[in-house]
Design an enzyme around this catalytic site. Structure first.
Site, mmCIF file in Angstrom:
data_model
loop_
_atom_site.group_PDB
_atom_site.id
_atom_site.type_symbol
_atom_site.label_atom_id
_atom_site.label_comp_id
_atom_site.label_asym_id
_atom_site.label_seq_id
_atom_site.Cartn_x
_atom_site.Cartn_y
_atom_site.Cartn_z
ATOM 1 N N CYS A 141 0.844 -1.183 0.000
ATOM 2 C CA CYS A 141 0.000 0.000 0.000
ATOM 3 C C CYS A 141 0.884 1.240 0.000
ATOM 4 C CB CYS A 141 -0.905 -0.010 1.232
ATOM 5 S SG CYS A 141 -1.911 1.487 1.393
ATOM 6 N N CYS A 164 0.317 3.129 3.633
ATOM 7 C CA CYS A 164 0.733 2.582 4.936
ATOM 8 C C CYS A 164 1.800 1.505 4.855
ATOM 9 C CB CYS A 164 -0.473 2.060 5.713
ATOM 10 S SG CYS A 164 -1.183 0.528 5.054
ATOM 11 N N CYS A 190 -7.434 -0.535 1.113
ATOM 12 C CA CYS A 190 -6.540 -1.107 2.111
ATOM 13 C C CYS A 190 -7.286 -1.102 3.446
ATOM 14 C CB CYS A 190 -5.264 -0.278 2.207
ATOM 15 S SG CYS A 190 -4.154 -0.794 3.545
ATOM 16 N N CYS A 237 -5.483 1.303 6.269
ATOM 17 C CA CYS A 237 -5.494 2.776 6.235
ATOM 18 C C CYS A 237 -6.652 3.372 5.444
ATOM 19 C CB CYS A 237 -4.166 3.307 5.696
ATOM 20 S SG CYS A 237 -3.911 3.015 3.936
ATOM 21 N N CYS A 271 -8.527 -4.885 -10.075
ATOM 22 C CA CYS A 271 -8.039 -3.878 -11.012
ATOM 23 C C CYS A 271 -7.575 -2.688 -10.164
ATOM 24 C CB CYS A 271 -9.173 -3.503 -11.956
ATOM 25 S SG CYS A 271 -8.684 -2.501 -13.349
#
Length: 132
Positions: free
Chosen positions: A47, A50, A96, A99, A119
């Site tokens: 990510c 984070c 995510c 976060c 995607c």
């Protein structure tokens, strides 16, 4: 890991304008324009916001969509899903879980073994290549 909570100003300081637009404001990059749409480097996609591990390169495939596509995340526990009815369509947004960063969308037209196509916007990811 604990949830990551930052103010809008803190996110703006951490991210580029494009990354902020995509990750925090649910934007998208143009097809075939992102850094990772055609990348074949082995590693783990983290990510951007984070640093949590989200997708392994072994689950990445060429969907022809112009965005990095994966058939599964590293685990179900790292992804949150929500209904997205923007732009005149009904889709499943993926974020995510740690976060809340907008990653992209998941569709039911992917390959075996899951039949899913995550995607994902390149701007919401950082590739940690194997050996780094």
């Amino acid at each position: 890991m604990s949830n990551v909570e930052k103010t809008e100003q803190e996110w703006k300081q951490q991210l580029s304008a494009e990354e902020f637009s995509i990750c925090r404001q649910k934007g998208t990059e143009r097809a075939f324009s992102g850094e990772y749409w055609d990348t074949k480097t082995p590693g783990v996609y983290l990510c951007k916001c984070c640093g949590d591990s989200l997708f392994e390169s072994g689950t990445k495939y060429d969907s022809g969509s112009g965005w990095p596509s994966f058939y599964q995340p590293v685990s179900a526990e790292v992804i949150a899903e929500d209904r997205d009815s923007s732009h005149g369509m009904v889709r499943v947004e993926v974020m995510c879980k740690r976060c809340g960063s907008h990653l992209g969308h998941v569709f039911n037209d992917g390959p075996a073994p899951t039949g899913l196509r995550y995607c994902i916007n390149s701007a919401s990811l950082t590739l940690q290549a194997d050996g780094e």
